[in-house]
Design a protein around this motif. Structure first.
Motif, short mmCIF file in Angstrom:
data_model
loop_
_atom_site.label_atom_id
_atom_site.label_comp_id
_atom_site.label_asym_id
_atom_site.label_seq_id
_atom_site.Cartn_x
_atom_site.Cartn_y
_atom_site.Cartn_z
N GLY A 40 -4.86 -7.30 -0.34
CA GLY A 40 -4.53 -6.49 0.84
C GLY A 40 -4.11 -5.10 0.39
O GLY A 40 -4.56 -4.08 0.93
N GLY A 231 -1.13 2.33 4.19
CA GLY A 231 -1.50 1.31 5.19
C GLY A 231 -0.71 1.57 6.47
O GLY A 231 0.31 2.27 6.45
N ASP A 233 1.31 -0.14 8.03
CA ASP A 233 2.71 -0.58 7.97
C ASP A 233 3.61 0.52 7.41
O ASP A 233 4.83 0.47 7.56
CB ASP A 233 2.85 -1.85 7.12
CG ASP A 233 2.27 -1.66 5.73
OD1 ASP A 233 1.11 -1.26 5.62
OD2 ASP A 233 3.00 -1.91 4.74
N ASN A 234 3.01 1.51 6.75
CA ASN A 234 3.81 2.62 6.19
C ASN A 234 4.22 3.65 7.24
O ASN A 234 5.11 4.46 7.00
CB ASN A 234 3.02 3.36 5.09
CG ASN A 234 2.93 2.57 3.80
OD1 ASN A 234 2.02 2.78 3.02
ND2 ASN A 234 3.87 1.68 3.54
N LEU A 264 -5.74 -5.86 5.76
CA LEU A 264 -6.56 -7.00 5.39
C LEU A 264 -5.81 -8.20 5.94
O LEU A 264 -4.60 -8.35 5.71
CB LEU A 264 -6.68 -7.10 3.87
CG LEU A 264 -7.59 -8.22 3.38
CD1 LEU A 264 -9.05 -7.90 3.70
CD2 LEU A 264 -7.45 -8.39 1.87
N MET A 271 -2.24 -9.96 5.45
CA MET A 271 -2.01 -10.56 4.13
C MET A 271 -0.77 -9.92 3.54
O MET A 271 -0.68 -8.69 3.43
CB MET A 271 -3.22 -10.30 3.22
CG MET A 271 -3.02 -10.88 1.83
SD MET A 271 -4.44 -10.66 0.73
CE MET A 271 -5.61 -11.84 1.33
P1 AMP Z 1 3.66 -2.17 -0.97
O1 AMP Z 1 3.48 -2.54 -2.42
O2 AMP Z 1 4.06 -3.30 -0.10
O3 AMP Z 1 4.54 -0.96 -0.82
O4 AMP Z 1 2.22 -1.76 -0.41
C1 AMP Z 1 1.40 -0.83 -1.06
C2 AMP Z 1 0.31 -0.35 -0.12
O5 AMP Z 1 -0.50 -1.44 0.32
C3 AMP Z 1 0.83 0.32 1.13
O6 AMP Z 1 0.04 1.46 1.41
C4 AMP Z 1 0.65 -0.74 2.20
O7 AMP Z 1 0.50 -0.17 3.47
C5 AMP Z 1 -0.62 -1.42 1.74
N1 AMP Z 1 -0.78 -2.82 2.23
C6 AMP Z 1 0.10 -3.84 2.11
N2 AMP Z 1 -0.42 -4.99 2.65
C7 AMP Z 1 -1.66 -4.66 3.11
C8 AMP Z 1 -2.72 -5.39 3.77
N3 AMP Z 1 -2.62 -6.70 4.05
N4 AMP Z 1 -3.86 -4.72 4.09
C9 AMP Z 1 -3.99 -3.39 3.79
N5 AMP Z 1 -3.05 -2.67 3.18
C10 AMP Z 1 -1.88 -3.27 2.84
#
Ligand code: AMP
Ligand code: ZN
Length: 481
Positions: A40, A231, A233-234, A264, A271
């Motif tokens: 993801g 993503g 969520d950011n 994803l 995910m």
């Molecule tokens: P993190 O390590 O959780 O800070 O995430 C790193 C990057 O991955 C960030 O840009 C998130 O938005 C992205 N991200 C996390 N989970 C997913 C997902 N399931 N699908 C797409 N992008 C994701």
């Protein structure tokens, strides 16, 4: 043609016009190195890779910064649970991340700063915020950003300011929109942080997650830059908080454009590590899929559409890649057969150089392919349109076979150009196993010694291993049968 992108800030498509000349300065939120990244996460990095490659194809100069979050709530928890010092704990996952990027053929960014190397820059921003009345210290030694003092707070996530609870504070790095509140710039020392601690003008502690990205982006790209990605969520709270503290401190625009990819998913859910429904890249490779196949899967759906991950889809995509490879091989063979030489590679590259000098025009079907591909990608990276053009082109190209060698070379050059964007189009040359190289060399020695029975035996053994050997003036050449 100009490149149009969907700007999360305006919620509309806009033409990309960099702040300075044709140089795009972009920042992409990188991995939190507390575990192996899951696929993801790689969907997000893949979208950013496609974006970066497309910008370069369009002639923009690109400076991309991708950070490594190596200190936050999650990394500290991980290091505590394993009993390893934070640096040692995160090192393993940093290395794994760079290996994964290679596996997926993701182009490296220009800079990969780690948060723990930029603490003085974070402290400097917080000092600026204090000077402007945009930071205050709480009883527990932490420093917060007062969101009601920044009238534009909420502009990226489109928050309803009326509903915000004045004076409420949130210490965690991650929270939802309903809990929008003053957020931590600096977290006062807590025993649970162990030896993860830095001195600051406000006492011992560590940075909040959001300030890390503000400091790392500005350090390499300046106070104002062009493009910030991540993503979806950011968007909240991370990017909203980055804007507040950066624009609050500097009094100028932080990032001109914002792009975010959809998630994803697995069975309709994001995910994520927290839901436990994730696969690391390594796990998918262990099931026998290649980096190229995973790249094709992750890149093939428009970045703003959700993509449901299944192994069935990965398997089905093999047929699509095989179709592309079959066409590419035929084109290469056409070039090779007309040159009547066994030494294909050298002949091809010589001819390619000559071809680019003479600029043999592309056949109509290939010109249509290129034009449709460019039009699609210019439309907010419409990859479905781009791949549609590619497969239609292959359909027409197959009908146009056999073609003369000059045309085949022009097509081969187009393939190279398109592969600079797609990164999966040209099949990787199969790596020759070491023992086969030894056998091929032994065969040459046997022939020199006029031991033809031994030379034939070695050729048969090479054939039985699924390879063919060709004798060329430069030595034996092995090709996968
Ligand atoms: P993190 O390590 O959780 O800070 O995430 C790193 C990057 O991955 C960030 O840009 C998130 O938005 C992205 N991200 C996390 N989970 C997913 C997902 N399931 N699908 C797409 N992008 C994701
Ligand atoms: Zn970030």
């Amino acid at each position: 043609m100009s490149f149009k992108l969907y700007n999360t800030m305006s919620r509309t498509q806009e033409e990309l016009v960099p702040l300075k000349d044709s140089h795009v300065r972009m920042y992409t939120c990188g991995p939190t190195v507390y575990n192996y990244a899951h696929i993801g996460n790689y969907r997000a990095y893949m979208f950013e890779d496609l974006l970066r490659r497309w910008l370069k194809y369009k002639g923009f100069a690109v400076t991309q910064v991708q950070n490594l979050t190596d200190v936050d709530d999650k990394t500290i928890r991980g290091s505590r649970e394993t009993g390893l010092p934070l640096r040692e704990y995160t090192q393993k996952y940093k290395e794994a991340f760079f290996e994964d990027l290679k596996t997926l053929n993701i182009e490296p960014a220009e800079f990969y700063p780690a948060a723990t190397d930029c603490i003085p820059e974070m402290i400097a921003i917080i000092e600026k915020l204090f000077a402007k009345g945009l930071a205050y210290k709480s009883d527990d030694g932490s420093v917060y950003f007062p969101i009601d003092k920044f009238p534009e707070y909420g502009k990226l996530a489109h928050l309803d300011r009326e509903g915000m609870r004045a004076g409420a504070r949130v210490a965690q790095d991650e929270y939802d929109k309903e809990n929008a509140a003053d957020f931590a710039l600096w977290k006062g020392y807590d025993k649970a942080d162990g030896d993860v601690v830095w001195d600051s003008p406000w006492g011992k502690g560590r940075p909040g997650w959001h300030i890390e990205c503000s400091a790392m982006s500005m350090k390499y790209l300046g106070e104002s830059f062009d493009l910030h990605t991540g993503g979806v969520d950011n968007i909240f709270p991370h990017h909203e908080d980055e804007i507040a503290q950066s624009e609050g401190a500097n009094g100028c625009l932080y990032s001109k454009y914002w792009m975010h990819c959809a998630h994803l998913q697995v069975d309709g859910k994001k995910m994520s590590k927290s839901l436990g429904n994730f696969y690391t890249l390594r796990q998918v490779l262990e099931k026998g899929f290649t980096g190229r196949e995973i790249r094709y899967e992750l890149i093939g759906t428009h970045y703003r559409q959700q993509l449901n991950f299944t192994f069935a889809s990965l398997t089905a995509n093999r047929a699509a890649l095989a179709r592309l490879d079959e066409f590419y091989t035929k084109v290469q063979e056409t070039i090779g057969s007309e040159t009547r030489s066994p030494k294909l590679e050298t002949q091809n590259s010589e001819l390619e150089t000559r071809n680019s000098e003479l600029e043999t025009p592309l056949p109509d079907w290939a010109q249509t392919l290129a034009a449709r591909f460019e039009e699609a990608l210019d439309d907010d990276l419409n990859i479905a349109g781009g791949l549609g053009a590619l497969f239609d082109g292959v359909h027409e190209g197959n009908k146009a076979l056999p073609m003369d060698s000059k045309t085949a070379l022009a097509v081969s050059n187009l393939w190279k150009k398109l592969d600079s964007v797609l990164g999966f189009l040209i099949p990787p040359a199969a790596e020759v196993p070491a023992e086969l190289i030894e056998m091929a060399n032994a065969r040459v020695a046997a022939k020199k010694a006029k031991n033809f029975a031994e030379a034939d035996r070695l050729r048969d053994a090479i054939t039985a291993a699924g390879w063919t050997v060709q004798d060329t003036p430069a030595g034996p050449k092995l090709k996968k049968a």
